[in-house]
Scaffold this active site. Structure first.
Site, PDB file in Angstrom:
ATOM      1  N   VAL A 164      -0.791   8.422  -0.456  1.00  8.91           N
ATOM      2  CA  VAL A 164      -0.629   6.997  -0.166  1.00  8.91           C
ATOM      3  C   VAL A 164      -0.541   6.754   1.334  1.00  8.91           C
ATOM      4  O   VAL A 164      -1.226   5.886   1.881  1.00  8.91           O
ATOM      5  CB  VAL A 164       0.612   6.420  -0.882  1.00  8.91           C
ATOM      6  CG1 VAL A 164       0.870   4.976  -0.436  1.00  8.91           C
ATOM      7  CG2 VAL A 164       0.434   6.479  -2.388  1.00  8.91           C
ATOM      8  N   ASP A 191       6.078  13.135   8.853  1.00 15.12           N
ATOM      9  CA  ASP A 191       6.151  13.862   7.586  1.00 15.12           C
ATOM     10  C   ASP A 191       6.957  15.132   7.803  1.00 15.12           C
ATOM     11  O   ASP A 191       6.940  15.694   8.909  1.00 15.12           O
ATOM     12  CB  ASP A 191       4.746  14.209   7.073  1.00 15.12           C
ATOM     13  CG  ASP A 191       4.736  14.576   5.600  1.00 15.12           C
ATOM     14  OD1 ASP A 191       4.435  13.688   4.781  1.00 15.12           O
ATOM     15  OD2 ASP A 191       5.045  15.743   5.270  1.00 15.12           O
ATOM     16  N   TYR A 215      11.349  10.491  14.551  1.00 16.80           N
ATOM     17  CA  TYR A 215      12.116   9.291  14.208  1.00 16.80           C
ATOM     18  C   TYR A 215      12.442   8.443  15.432  1.00 16.80           C
ATOM     19  O   TYR A 215      12.662   7.242  15.311  1.00 16.80           O
ATOM     20  CB  TYR A 215      13.390   9.674  13.456  1.00 16.80           C
ATOM     21  CG  TYR A 215      13.136   9.980  11.989  1.00 16.80           C
ATOM     22  CD1 TYR A 215      12.929   8.959  11.080  1.00 16.80           C
ATOM     23  CD2 TYR A 215      13.084  11.305  11.535  1.00 16.80           C
ATOM     24  CE1 TYR A 215      12.682   9.229   9.742  1.00 16.80           C
ATOM     25  CE2 TYR A 215      12.832  11.584  10.204  1.00 16.80           C
ATOM     26  CZ  TYR A 215      12.635  10.538   9.309  1.00 16.80           C
ATOM     27  OH  TYR A 215      12.385  10.815   7.985  1.00 16.80           O
ATOM     28  N   GLN A 245       4.959  10.554  -9.075  1.00 18.63           N
ATOM     29  CA  GLN A 245       5.008  10.435 -10.519  1.00 18.63           C
ATOM     30  C   GLN A 245       4.043  11.439 -11.129  1.00 18.63           C
ATOM     31  O   GLN A 245       2.846  11.429 -10.850  1.00 18.63           O
ATOM     32  CB  GLN A 245       4.629   9.007 -10.918  1.00 18.63           C
ATOM     33  CG  GLN A 245       4.746   8.697 -12.393  1.00 18.63           C
ATOM     34  CD  GLN A 245       4.333   7.251 -12.676  1.00 18.63           C
ATOM     35  OE1 GLN A 245       4.156   6.455 -11.746  1.00 18.63           O
ATOM     36  NE2 GLN A 245       4.181   6.909 -13.928  1.00 18.63           N
ATOM     37  N   ARG A 273       7.943   5.728 -13.750  1.00 21.82           N
ATOM     38  CA  ARG A 273       8.412   5.547 -12.387  1.00 21.82           C
ATOM     39  C   ARG A 273       9.934   5.669 -12.304  1.00 21.82           C
ATOM     40  O   ARG A 273      10.478   6.144 -11.310  1.00 21.82           O
ATOM     41  CB  ARG A 273       7.940   4.194 -11.857  1.00 21.82           C
ATOM     42  CG  ARG A 273       6.415   4.073 -11.755  1.00 21.82           C
ATOM     43  CD  ARG A 273       5.995   2.655 -11.369  1.00 21.82           C
ATOM     44  NE  ARG A 273       4.542   2.516 -11.279  1.00 21.82           N
ATOM     45  CZ  ARG A 273       3.764   2.121 -12.289  1.00 21.82           C
ATOM     46  NH1 ARG A 273       4.312   1.856 -13.462  1.00 21.82           N
ATOM     47  NH2 ARG A 273       2.468   1.993 -12.118  1.00 21.82           N
ATOM     48  N   SER A 277       6.837  -3.012  -2.052  1.00 19.19           N
ATOM     49  CA  SER A 277       5.466  -3.374  -2.409  1.00 19.19           C
ATOM     50  C   SER A 277       5.397  -4.066  -3.761  1.00 19.19           C
ATOM     51  O   SER A 277       4.396  -4.716  -4.090  1.00 19.19           O
ATOM     52  CB  SER A 277       4.553  -2.147  -2.387  1.00 19.19           C
ATOM     53  OG  SER A 277       5.041  -1.128  -3.242  1.00 19.19           O
ATOM     54  N   ASP A 336      -0.281  -4.394  -9.069  1.00 23.98           N
ATOM     55  CA  ASP A 336      -0.465  -4.855 -10.444  1.00 23.98           C
ATOM     56  C   ASP A 336      -1.162  -6.219 -10.458  1.00 23.98           C
ATOM     57  O   ASP A 336      -2.027  -6.483 -11.294  1.00 23.98           O
ATOM     58  CB  ASP A 336       0.897  -4.976 -11.145  1.00 23.98           C
ATOM     59  CG  ASP A 336       1.745  -3.744 -10.952  1.00 23.98           C
ATOM     60  OD1 ASP A 336       1.691  -2.838 -11.786  1.00 23.98           O
ATOM     61  OD2 ASP A 336       2.467  -3.695  -9.938  1.00 23.98           O
ATOM     62  N   THR A 337      -0.768  -7.086  -9.513  1.00 25.80           N
ATOM     63  CA  THR A 337      -1.345  -8.424  -9.448  1.00 25.80           C
ATOM     64  C   THR A 337      -2.832  -8.379  -9.130  1.00 25.80           C
ATOM     65  O   THR A 337      -3.633  -9.111  -9.738  1.00 25.80           O
ATOM     66  CB  THR A 337      -0.574  -9.277  -8.415  1.00 25.80           C
ATOM     67  OG1 THR A 337       0.726  -9.574  -8.945  1.00 25.80           O
ATOM     68  CG2 THR A 337      -1.298 -10.578  -8.115  1.00 25.80           C
ATOM     69  N   ARG A 360      -4.831  -5.806  -9.655  1.00 28.59           N
ATOM     70  CA  ARG A 360      -5.471  -5.219 -10.834  1.00 28.59           C
ATOM     71  C   ARG A 360      -5.727  -6.309 -11.875  1.00 28.59           C
ATOM     72  O   ARG A 360      -6.799  -6.383 -12.488  1.00 28.59           O
ATOM     73  CB  ARG A 360      -4.579  -4.131 -11.441  1.00 28.59           C
ATOM     74  CG  ARG A 360      -4.561  -2.817 -10.687  1.00 28.59           C
ATOM     75  CD  ARG A 360      -3.477  -1.896 -11.226  1.00 28.59           C
ATOM     76  NE  ARG A 360      -3.565  -0.553 -10.637  1.00 28.59           N
ATOM     77  CZ  ARG A 360      -2.571   0.321 -10.607  1.00 28.59           C
ATOM     78  NH1 ARG A 360      -1.388  -0.007 -11.125  1.00 28.59           N
ATOM     79  NH2 ARG A 360      -2.741   1.509 -10.057  1.00 28.59           N
ATOM     80  N   HIS A 381       7.865  -3.029 -11.209  1.00 19.53           N
ATOM     81  CA  HIS A 381       6.577  -2.355 -11.052  1.00 19.53           C
ATOM     82  C   HIS A 381       6.625  -1.160 -11.996  1.00 19.53           C
ATOM     83  O   HIS A 381       6.978  -0.038 -11.616  1.00 19.53           O
ATOM     84  CB  HIS A 381       6.390  -1.894  -9.600  1.00 19.53           C
ATOM     85  CG  HIS A 381       5.153  -1.059  -9.389  1.00 19.53           C
ATOM     86  ND1 HIS A 381       3.912  -1.444  -9.812  1.00 19.53           N
ATOM     87  CD2 HIS A 381       4.990   0.155  -8.792  1.00 19.53           C
ATOM     88  CE1 HIS A 381       3.028  -0.518  -9.496  1.00 19.53           C
ATOM     89  NE2 HIS A 381       3.660   0.466  -8.879  1.00 19.53           N
ATOM     90  N   THR A 426      -2.359   7.750  -7.784  1.00 14.98           N
ATOM     91  CA  THR A 426      -3.018   6.517  -7.368  1.00 14.98           C
ATOM     92  C   THR A 426      -2.698   6.281  -5.893  1.00 14.98           C
ATOM     93  O   THR A 426      -1.550   6.439  -5.481  1.00 14.98           O
ATOM     94  CB  THR A 426      -2.539   5.304  -8.195  1.00 14.98           C
ATOM     95  OG1 THR A 426      -1.194   4.978  -7.827  1.00 14.98           O
ATOM     96  CG2 THR A 426      -2.575   5.606  -9.674  1.00 14.98           C
TER      97      THR A 426
END
Length: 318
Positions: free
Chosen positions: A16, A37, A67, A84, A90, A145, A150-151, A153, A177, A232
């Site tokens: 992501v 990371d 940081y 996940q 989730r 987020s 979802d919206t 999609r 979500h 995803t």
């Protein structure tokens, strides 16, 4: 925010985070991008790779940082955490990702950060809440987020079904979500015409059963994608860029983010996916839609599932 250098720090260089970074470069949203990371080599490799594509993208400064770079950041976007896995929901990720977030948020705040947090890691509603609590920032400056993915999609599948540009489909997914999210049919329209009205006048072509199937495909999309490719990331990365633009360009755009409710919809002290106006200060206002009775019941059910799931975290940490 014109006239100043804009900086986004991305914490987490996984699928992501790196997809979001790539989309930011392509769309020229910021002046400076910092990658953080635990795997410093991965962050440095991504920074090198992105920089090498700069002549074909948008001018910006990109580096793998620390940081301390958060101090001057406008946004810190957290995509780090456990992913996940196939068969997991989730909500199964709560405990392990809360521990990770406590360390991340404390380190960010120790830098002197005074910007806006955007949380993308799942379960995003609960992790947005813990980010707010750990950071001590005003609620409007901690944004999840939520259901932005979802919206879209939902809008894409509705546009495909009705053969209409999805940019002219206006419809929201609200709630968690996750598995208890809900479609807001009472406020779904195509070019201003309610979808249910359009459906009734074209009953020879479209059916309510098909609409129900569309929502199921939206709700379960992540499971299907994870089963096929393991994770995803492209869709949510583009959603994060859209949210970034709304903030850095002070757009006052309505997006279905995860925001803290303080009496809206009869709910208190919970982050959950709702339409909200987003600008350079963060969440300007939660939009309180007039839901029908079934939608309101589903929304409260979703909120209760989240509250029950995060109760052990609240008890242990706060």
């Amino acid at each position: 925010m014109s006239g100043k250098t804009t900086r986004v720090v991305i914490i987490g260089a996984g699928f992501v985070g790196s997809s979001y970074a790539y989309a930011l470069l392509n769309q020229g949203v910021v002046d400076e991008m910092v990658l953080l990371d635990l795997n410093q080599a991965k962050a440095k490799g991504d920074a090198m790779d992105l920089n090498h594509g700069m002549p074909y993208g948008s001018p910006m400064k990109i580096w793998a940082g620390t940081y301390e770079d958060c101090k001057q950041a406008d946004l810190v976007v957290i995509t780090a955490g456990a992913n996940q896995a196939p068969g997991e929901t989730r909500l199964d990720l709560i405990e392990k990702n809360t521990k990770i977030f406590q360390l991340i948020v404390n380190d960010v705040m120790s830098s002197g950060f005074d910007g806006i947090f955007v949380v993308a890691t799942n379960p995003v509603d609960i992790l947005s809440y813990v980010t707010w609590k750990f950071s001590g920032l005003p609620t409007e400056r901690v944004i999840g987020s939520g259901t932005i993915l979802d919206t879209v999609r939902f809008r894409f599948l509705l546009g495909d079904y009705f053969n209409v540009d999805p940019r002219n489909v206006h419809a929201y997914i609200m709630g968690e979500h996750g598995d208890t999210e809900l479609p807001v049919w009472s406020h779904a329209d195509i070019g201003g015409r309610p979808i249910l009205s359009y459906l009734n006048s074209h009953s020879d072509m479209y059916t309510k059963e098909s609409l129900d199937d569309i929502f199921i495909n939206v709700r379960d999309a992540a499971y299907h994608i994870i089963e096929r490719k393991g994770a995803t990331y492209y869709g949510i990365a583009l959603g994060l860029v859209r949210l970034t633009k709304a903030i850095l360009r002070n757009e006052n755009s309505v997006l279905t983010i995860s925001a803290l409710l303080r009496g809206e919809y009869g709910l208190e002290d919970i982050y959950i996916g709702v339409p909200a106006i987003v600008n350079g200060h963060g969440v300007r206002e939660v939009m309180e839609l007039q839901l029908d009775q079934d939608e309101m019941e589903q929304f409260h059910t979703s909120a209760n599932v989240l509250k029950e799931a995060m109760l052990p975290i609240v008890t242990s940490y706060f």
